[in-house]
Write an enzyme that holds these catalytic residues in place. Structure first.
Site, PDB file in Angstrom:
ATOM      1  N   ASP A   1       0.841  -1.194   0.000  1.00 42.55           N
ATOM      2  CA  ASP A   1       0.000   0.000   0.000  1.00 42.55           C
ATOM      3  C   ASP A   1       0.871   1.237   0.000  1.00 42.55           C
ATOM      4  OD1 ASP A   1       0.559   0.783   2.855  1.00 42.55           O
ATOM      5  OD2 ASP A   1      -0.376  -1.165   3.230  1.00 42.55           O
TER       6      ASP A   1
ATOM      7  N   GLU B   1      21.887 -21.409 -18.951  1.00 43.16           N
ATOM      8  CA  GLU B   1      21.034 -20.551 -18.101  1.00 43.16           C
ATOM      9  C   GLU B   1      21.857 -19.412 -17.503  1.00 43.16           C
ATOM     10  OE1 GLU B   1      17.517 -23.420 -16.379  1.00 43.16           O
ATOM     11  OE2 GLU B   1      19.527 -23.697 -15.567  1.00 43.16           O
TER      12      GLU B   1
END
Ligand code: GLA
Length: 726
Positions: free
Chosen positions: A533, A613
């Site tokens: 928030d 990777e």
């Protein structure tokens, strides 16, 4: 720009694209006359219609005029119990037990700059802001209410806050105090909320308002995974690029209520603020209560513009970003790799595998303190576990630094385990009610952060750790909801203050930490996104978006989050496959593309990756660093709704369209897929763009006709297009 018509008591707030107006009428009732696309001004109270409505009563000064009713007039801050039967903004109870609030206009103040709120987070800034304060008064109860308005014209942002002052000689109990009330003299609007649960936060839900009240709320003590204190009301046809929409955000991290009401007149009211659930705040004579700030953006041109305005306002006027103008580090976190089971050698090996790939910050997650081999012990004992980390941080941190990395640490200050030295010494510091069994969450209890001595102790312990070694990052976690909310330090009549005082306590420690360690980047976390928030963002420039690190699930979570919050606020990492939460395997390429829609980092042991990777990771970190400003500070465009389209696509564009990055992730693949083009946004129509260093494309073509998408050859493939104007 704030324009005053003193004679007619009309207050008009203009932002770049919107206008907001209120007016005190002859009875000194503060009416809300307009909020919408920018208009010239004038007294818009002529929009208000008056008619005698059955069962809508009339205040005494209306005399025999039955068309004047608080129940039908658009209110700026609605009253309680005196004739407006819609959602009340405020409710207070003086000593006589009446629960009536009749607020009338009593004056105004106009100031340059932005108001601040004591003990609460708020948007900030300098002279680009203007402040209007409207004074209202209930003269019977001798209670005054100040309505604050901050206007940030460029961002179309209007902030609101409320202060209630007991001007009488006896205590008043405040039982409800919304931060924002907004009456729309129109019907036909949709209510959009962002909902979910742990590991599935902020899914977008949209529905037309139907008669009555529809609401989302939190009663968990945090803003919660389940509903976000950000909502939208919009015209029913509004979409990304057109239609008027209103975003409303609460700058608060505790219980909230966001309620929309379709009234008998088929118009709408929106209310946002602290949840009245278990809320009762006693104001002694002379005392003031400050409600948290709410922020509004009205966009006349769809959700995209609304989001970009919130993003900019949050980046520039809410987040205290110590990396402002610089780059935040790419991090690696050991949580999913080790959980609680690590020692110094293991941590160093994870860091050592990451450093050569361009990763710059190593974060030691949960498990480094007290006796903490699982989640059922140790919280509260904030000293290093020397069995796992012999020689403490003084021995570990230099080893990380020798790899060329900085060091970060995980804490969960608000909590205590029953199996901890702290709980054994101070069981009374946990929230629980006398004579009752208490409720555990993740096997832990919540400390009573309303108490200063509790906060002082916890902060003292944490401060020692943070000051002891070269720590540059803190992950502040919070892993349960509040229950048994009762404090030994509050009188029985004041227990209704506790939820709010807890939040103020959290803000107090965050504020102290920010001031004492201004060089430390704090990442908020609450089991992922349980406290995502604007209140937390004031103290913690980034927040771990979700405990769900599955790249495909994250598309939807980050999509919902993006409506209010900017990319630079969303903690997002590449994790190992099969994913721990879903069991799904997705390529390293795609995981990188998704994590790059946030703060970007890794959360896995890179010793268990293939050379191919690792090469991909090297490319990803280099790419991210090269395009950091564009990714983190560019204008954000949602190009698809991942819940509806067969792919998720988004774009960051430099203001003015000099460059852009388009990212796209396909869903599961199907045979005989249709040909698809992706229409881009925010480009310069006349510019020629080189796409991924190859072909040249005109901006207008890319925006009007689109870019032809390659056919995916498997599930969950991804694509990034970097566009540079020549
Ligand atoms: C929470 C966080 C995770 C991790 C664990 C540690 O769930 O969201 O990222 O830090 O706690 O216990």
């Amino acid at each position: 720009m704030i324009v005053l018509d003193q004679e007619n008591k009309v207050f008009t707030l203009h932002t770049r694209n919107a206008t907001y107006q209120m007016k005190a009428d002859r009875s000194r009732v503060l009416l809300h006359t307009y909020y919408g696309p920018r208009i010239g001004g004038g007294d818009l109270s002529r929009l208000i219609q008056y008619a005698d409505r059955g069962f809508s009563p009339n205040p005494s000064e209306a005399g025999s005029n039955r068309t004047y009713s608080l129940d039908t007039l658009p209110q700026e801050y609605s009253s309680c119990g005196v004739g407006d039967f819609r959602l009340p903004s405020i409710e207070f109870e003086p000593a006589d037990g009446s629960r009536l609030a009749d607020l009338r206009y009593a004056g105004y103040e106009l100031k340059k700059g932005k108001y601040g709120l004591p003990g609460l987070p708020a948007f900030f800034g300098g002279d680009e802001w203007e402040t209007l304060v409207i004074h209202l008064m209930d003269s019977t109860c001798k209670t005054s209410v100040k309505l604050f308005y901050g206007v940030l014209e460029e961002c179309d942002l209007i902030t609101r806050a409320v202060q209630v002052v007991n001007e009488g000689s006896r205590p008043v109990q405040l039982r409800r105090c919304a931060s924002l009330c907004l009456d729309f003299q129109r019907g036909d609007m949709d209510f959009i909320t962002f909902d979910g649960c742990h590991a599935q936060e902020r899914g977008l839900n949209r529905s037309p308002l139907r008669p009555g009240v529809q609401s989302v709320e939190s009663v968990r003590g945090t803003s919660s995974h389940h509903h976000n204190p950000f909502v939208i009301l919009c015209e029913s046809g509004a979409n990304e690029d057109c239609g008027t929409c209103y975003g409303a955000m609460l700058v608060y991290s505790g219980n909230f209520l966001a309620a929309a009401e379709r009234t008998q007149l088929e118009n709408n009211r929106l209310l946002l603020g602290i949840n009245p659930y278990h809320f009762c705040y006693t104001l002694a004579p002379g005392q003031t209560f400050t409600a948290p700030e709410a922020a509004l953006v009205c966009s006349p041109s769809g959700f995209g513009q609304m989001s970009r305005q919130f993003h900019r306002a949050i980046r520039e006027h809410l987040i205290h970003d110590l990396y402002e103008g610089k780059r935040r580090p790419v991090l690696i976190n050991n949580w999913e790799a080790t959980e609680f089971h690590f020692d110094a050698a293991k941590l160093v090996s994870i860091a050592a595998a990451a450093a050569p790939l361009g990763i710059e910050l190593f974060v030691m997650d949960d498990g480094w303190f007290g006796v903490r081999d699982s989640d059922s012990s140790g919280l509260g004992d904030w000293s290093v576990n020397e069995r796992k980390l012999p020689g403490g941080l003084e021995a570990l941190v230099p080893k990380i630094q020798e790899l060329g990395m900085s060091f970060g640490i995980w804490i969960e200050p608000e909590m205590v385990s029953e199996d901890s030295d702290l709980y054994r010494a101070r069981p009374d510091w946990a929230l629980r009610a006398p004579g009752r069994p208490f409720t555990r969450g993740r096997s832990q209890l919540v400390l009573d952060f309303s108490r200063k001595e509790v906060r002082d102790y916890v902060y003292g312990a944490i401060k020692q750790v943070l000051g002891s070694a070269g720590i540059t990052y803190v992950k502040w976690d919070m892993n349960r909801s509040l229950t048994d909310v009762w404090s030994a330090s509050l009188a029985s009549s004041r227990q209704g203050e506790l939820f709010h005082r807890f939040v103020l306590g959290v803000y107090d420690i965050l504020d102290r930490m920010r001031r004492d360690f201004p060089h430390i980047l704090i990442e908020g976390c609450c089991g992922g996104g349980g406290r995502f928030d604007a209140g937390m963002l004031y103290y913690t420039p980034q927040i771990w978006c979700s405990d769900n690190t599955d790249a495909i699930d994250r598309l939807r979570i980050q999509y919902g989050t993006s409506f209010a919050y900017p990319v630079c606020a969303m903690g997002s990492h590449v994790s190992a496959v099969p994913n721990q939460q879903t069991g799904r395997s997705v390529s390293m390429e795609t995981r990188g593309v998704v994590a790059m829609a946030g703060t970007f980092g890794y959360e896995m042991d890179l010793n268990h990756t293939t050379e191919e990777e690792r090469e991909t990771i090297r490319r990803q970190t280099a790419f991210f660093k090269e395009h950091y400003d564009l990714i983190q500070r560019g204008d954000y465009y949602r190009l698809s709704d991942p819940c509806a389209a067969p792919y998720a696509a988004w774009e960051q564009a430099a203001p003015g369209g000099g460059e852009a990055l388009v990212s796209l992730v396909y869903g599961s693949n199907h045979a005989a897929a249709p040909f698809r083009t992706l229409r881009l946004k925010g480009l310069n129509p006349d510019a020629l763009y080189r796409v991924n260093g190859g072909e040249l494309w005109r901006g207008d073509v890319l925006m009007a006709a689109g870019f032809p998408l390659p056919m995916p050859t498997g599930d969950y493939q991804s694509l990034q297009l970097y566009l540079k104007a020549e």
